[in-house]
Write an enzyme that holds these catalytic residues in place. Sequence first.
Site, PDB file in Angstrom:
ATOM      1  N   ASP A  79      -6.397   0.652   0.437  1.00 22.05           N
ATOM      2  CA  ASP A  79      -6.596   0.909   1.858  1.00 22.05           C
ATOM      3  C   ASP A  79      -7.997   0.422   2.243  1.00 22.05           C
ATOM      4  O   ASP A  79      -8.672  -0.248   1.452  1.00 22.05           O
ATOM      5  CB  ASP A  79      -6.389   2.396   2.173  1.00 22.05           C
ATOM      6  CG  ASP A  79      -7.515   3.273   1.647  1.00 22.05           C
ATOM      7  OD1 ASP A  79      -8.329   2.789   0.820  1.00 22.05           O
ATOM      8  OD2 ASP A  79      -7.593   4.437   2.063  1.00 22.05           O
ATOM      9  N   LYS A  91       0.833  -1.204   0.000  1.00 22.93           N
ATOM     10  CA  LYS A  91       0.000   0.000   0.000  1.00 22.93           C
ATOM     11  C   LYS A  91       0.869   1.257   0.000  1.00 22.93           C
ATOM     12  O   LYS A  91       0.691   2.147  -0.835  1.00 22.93           O
ATOM     13  CB  LYS A  91      -0.935  -0.001   1.205  1.00 22.93           C
ATOM     14  CG  LYS A  91      -1.872   1.204   1.262  1.00 22.93           C
ATOM     15  CD  LYS A  91      -2.845   1.100   2.417  1.00 22.93           C
ATOM     16  CE  LYS A  91      -2.173   1.418   3.728  1.00 22.93           C
ATOM     17  NZ  LYS A  91      -3.134   1.507   4.855  1.00 22.93           N
TER      18      LYS A  91
END
Length: 232
Positions: free
Chosen positions: A143, A125
């Site tokens: 996310d 991420k």
Amino acid sequence: MAPDSETRKSARAIYRILTKTYPNVRCELDFSNPLELTIATVLSAQCTDKRVNAVTPALFKKYRNVLAYAKASLNDIEDLIYTTGFFRAKARHIQGLAVKIIEDFDGDVPQTLEELITLPGVGRKTANVVLGHAFDIPGITVDTHFGRLSRRFEWSESKDPVKVEFEVGELIPQEEWTNLSQRMIWHGRRICHSRKPACGACPVAKICPSFGIGEMDKIKAKALVKSDEDFR
């Protein structure tokens, strides 16, 4: 398995609406170079971007390069980032990634996902955020908002961020991945909330497979919508 044409067509229709709704997306973390963005993204774990942006000016002013972070007192870093939560682990990650960048990458933040995820505190991420916004290399940032919306849009059934990343990547052209990530995050923060999405005020409502799970009344839904100012 490759997605069917209808799924791809639906995904791109939704994305066109998100593009019109959020035409000027940007990273909501403040930064001026790849190192600052890497550190800000590490700090954003379990913390709001707004809080990170309140903390980083003093941090970035005190430590201007990887060498400064590598030589810094952990206690000093901890004091500066205390309000972001998990500050001891984050301080170790910040110092550790600085050391790693010096030792393995000649002092420069690396520009590939495979290299970025070798840095302490940096997963896929964070790496995709850095690639997309610091180096203009397309990446999908999964996310909690992105994952939630992917399931609501029926782009993926998975709760595994890596599976979601690859499944959604099959639906939207690669050159749009960074903008897609930001638009999904913005929509999740502003309208398609976790507990009570503002369905009655959603621009995607007419084609969203999950329309009706949230507030349907237009006036009440509009009151749930957050503005850009809420995140600054």
